[in-house]
Structure formats: C-alpha cells, structure tokens
Design an enzyme around this catalytic site. Structure first.
Site, short mmCIF file in Angstrom:
data_model
loop_
_atom_site.label_atom_id
_atom_site.label_comp_id
_atom_site.label_asym_id
_atom_site.label_seq_id
_atom_site.Cartn_x
_atom_site.Cartn_y
_atom_site.Cartn_z
CE1 TYR A 53 -3.34 -2.71 0.23
CE2 TYR A 53 -3.69 -2.21 2.55
CZ TYR A 53 -4.00 -2.93 1.43
OH TYR A 53 -4.99 -3.87 1.49
CB SER A 237 -14.36 -4.27 -0.90
OG SER A 237 -13.14 -3.80 -1.42
CG LEU A 239 -18.90 0.75 2.71
CD1 LEU A 239 -18.40 2.16 3.00
CD2 LEU A 239 -20.37 0.61 3.10
N GLY A 242 -17.31 1.45 -2.64
CA GLY A 242 -18.07 2.69 -2.68
C GLY A 242 -19.39 2.61 -3.42
CG LEU A 244 -22.98 -1.79 -1.44
CD1 LEU A 244 -22.44 -2.81 -0.45
CD2 LEU A 244 -24.42 -2.14 -1.83
CB THR A 245 -21.73 5.26 -0.66
OG1 THR A 245 -21.23 5.59 -1.98
CG2 THR A 245 -20.64 4.57 0.14
N GLY A 246 -24.05 4.62 -2.96
CA GLY A 246 -24.92 5.26 -3.94
C GLY A 246 -24.27 6.37 -4.73
#
Length: 348
Positions: A53, A237, A239, A242, A244-246
């Site tokens: 990372y 992951s 979410l 990202g 699933l945040t919309g």
C-alpha cells in the site's frame, strides 16, 4: 463497538477495522494521523495495512508509504501502540515492486517482516497475513474463469510447511503474534489448519476476503469453515468499493473518488451492479437508514464476521461511518436484504 475474538489467539478486535490502503495517495499523512486518533477514540482497536500500500494507483514510488505513515504515527504516539491491533501483509508472487515478485517462502517471510517492522516503527506485528496464495486465487473477479489446476499438491503443501516453520520462528522471535490469510479458499484454509495441527506451527486466525452485499462468495463453504474452526472473516470492501454508498448511481463519478482514478473499479463495474445497488438503496430509504450504515451493519451481523475493514479517504467520510457504528438492523430489513440478494445475485 462490539469486540470479537481473533481466532483462538486470545486477542480481541473491534468489529470495525480501519483500512489504510489510501494513506499516502488519496489520503495525506496529516489526515491519516487524524483518522488514527479518531478511530481509536471511537473504540476501534484494529488497523489493517499491507507492504504494497497505498493503492489508487499502486506505483513503485509509493510502495510502503502507508506503513511509513503508520510508523510515523506510532513513533509520535509510542504510549498508544499497545492500545490497538496492527495487521499488515506479505505481498508474495505477482507483485514486482517487492522482492521482484518472489513467491512467499521461508526466505521471503523474515525479509518482508523486517521491512514492515522498520517502516511501521514497531517491534511486533499483531496479525501478519499472506496477501495472496502462491498458487493463485479466485478472488478479484477471477472466479468466472477459475480452474484449480496447474499446481502439484505435494509442492504446494511443502511450501506451506516451509512457510509455517518460518512464521513460527518469527513468533518465537517476538516479531509477530498471529497469522492470517487473504484471498484464500476453503481448501487452502483447511490445509493450513491441518498443517498447523500436525506440526505445532501458528494456527490461522483469520481470512481477509472480499465481502459485501454485492460480493457474497464467502457465504457457503468458507462460512461453514469459519464457524466450525474459529477462523473469522476480516472483510475487505464491505461497501463494494463505494458502490453501496450510492455515489456512483446515474453515471456519477465524483471528483477524487476511486472510480475517477480506476474507471473499471477492479472489474466491479458492470451494468447489473447499478440495479443491485438501487435495490439496496431503496431498502435503506424505506426504513430511514443511511445506505453506508446499513451495508456495514449487515456485514457485522453475519455470524462468521470478525471485523469489517472500511476505508475512509477523508476525515469527513470517517466521521460519517463512525456515526453509524452502533446500528443494528431489524428482522424486516434483513429479510428485505435477503430478497434483494436473490433478485440480484453475483452482480459482478
């Protein structure tokens, strides 16, 4: 914050884990250090990193920077080092920026650990994980064409044995406390467990695989193994990068978001994804729930879940996630989520 056992190690970890893969690219060092302070103050005692990372993008120039940023925080907060569980990973085969992509072996393990310890400015890594199996993995959308062929079983097992011996030497030396896997299968995890039982090497404590409302490969064989063998899921992951945040609905690509940097989202961007996300957003709206909070609460409700790793690119995103840390979902919400999953299975 609920605390869960890290396998059979006796270590307890919060069921939310601060992911750090953007520390050093999308997230500045100052913001990363503020996130560490905020997470610990909120009751999170679990932080996950990796020698490769940061990401978005991965580059030769930045490899190891995330661990260095965490190391600088450790150096400035030495009295707090024992207050949290620090996890990192050995990159292994296929990652050319570390040891020229050499597979995980008895030789590379001590080298990789020494490098991580130096960057992290700590004497001990609490959870040391193998980022990928040497033999390959069906994770990261490789499940669509995965074939468990091309490897000699005896050679695979011999390598596992060699690695366990090297890990045990590090445990004895005091450089690591526990051993975990990542992007691993039921067969692989079971084999690691059997070898540890036969030889007395370190027992697998966790498996870090992708898991979310949109990615539920873990729900069958791996879930059963987790429950019976006390090897909890450390979900990355949760979410769905990202989705699933919309924030990616209706063609939106927010500036500075992962999609703005990695357009295909690691193979997750398919038309069917947006319909599945819409179904979950509708459930959240119907019940007055924030979709981010709902997605994380659902992950944490799973019986095999040890901890869900979330990433917050900004401090404001972390504040938002922490605001929903105590959410419990009702039976009605869980039932509607199950129905949506049946209607939208495997969207990527």
């Amino acid at each position: 914050m609920e605390m869960k056992p890290l396998g059979r190690t006796g270590i307890m970890v919060s069921d939310l884990c601060l992911g750090t893969m953007t520390f050093g690219t999308q997230t500045s060092e100052a913001d990363a250090h503020q996130q560490m302070d905020m997470a610990l103050e909120a009751g999170i005692n679990f932080v996950d990193a990796a020698e490769m990372y940061p990401v978005n993008p991965i580059s030769k120039e930045t490899v190891g920077r995330t661990e260095e940023i965490l190391g600088n925080w450790n150096a400035a907060n030495s009295a707090r080092r024992d207050s949290y569980v620090l996890a990192t990973k050995h990159s292994g085969a296929g990652f050319s920026h570390a040891r020229d992509g050499a597979p995980i072996s008895g030789q590379t393990i001590p080298e990789a650990i020494e490098g991580s310890l130096r960057r992290l400015q700590t004497d001990c890594i609490d959870l040391y994980q193998f980022h990928w199996p040497n033999r390959g993995s069906y994770m990261f959308r490789q499940n669509w064409s995965y074939a468990p062929t091309g490897h000699n079983t005896d050679e695979v097992v011999d390598n596992m044995q060699e690695c366990l011996e090297a890990l045990q030497a590090e445990v004895d030396r005091g450089t690591i406390r526990a051993f975990g896997l990542s992007n691993e299968s039921a067969w692989g995890t079971a084999r690691w467990l059997r070898l540890a039982e036969e030889t007395g090497g370190p027992r697998v404590a966790s498996v870090q695989n992708e898991y979310s409302l949109l990615c539920r490969l873990y729900d069958t064989d791996m879930a059963e193994l987790s429950m019976h063998e006390d090897v909890g899921l450390l979900a990355f992951s949760p979410l769905a990068a990202g989705f699933l945040t919309g924030k990616y609905q209706d063609g939106a690509v927010p500036e500075g978001s992962r999609m703005s940097l990695v357009p295909e989202m690691g193979g997750r961007k398919y038309e069917r994804v947006f319909g599945a996300v819409a179904a979950y957003l509708e459930i959240a709206a119907r019940h007055g729930l924030d979709p981010t909070h709902m997605a994380l609460a659902w992950c944490r409700s799973r019986p095999f879940m040890m901890s869900a790793i979330f990433g917050a690119t900004t401090v404001s995103q972390l504040e938002h996630i922490l605001a929903g840390a105590d959410l419990d979902l009702s039976k009605d919400v869980l039932a509607e989520i199950s129905a949506a999953h049946k209607a939208h299975p495997m969207p990527y």
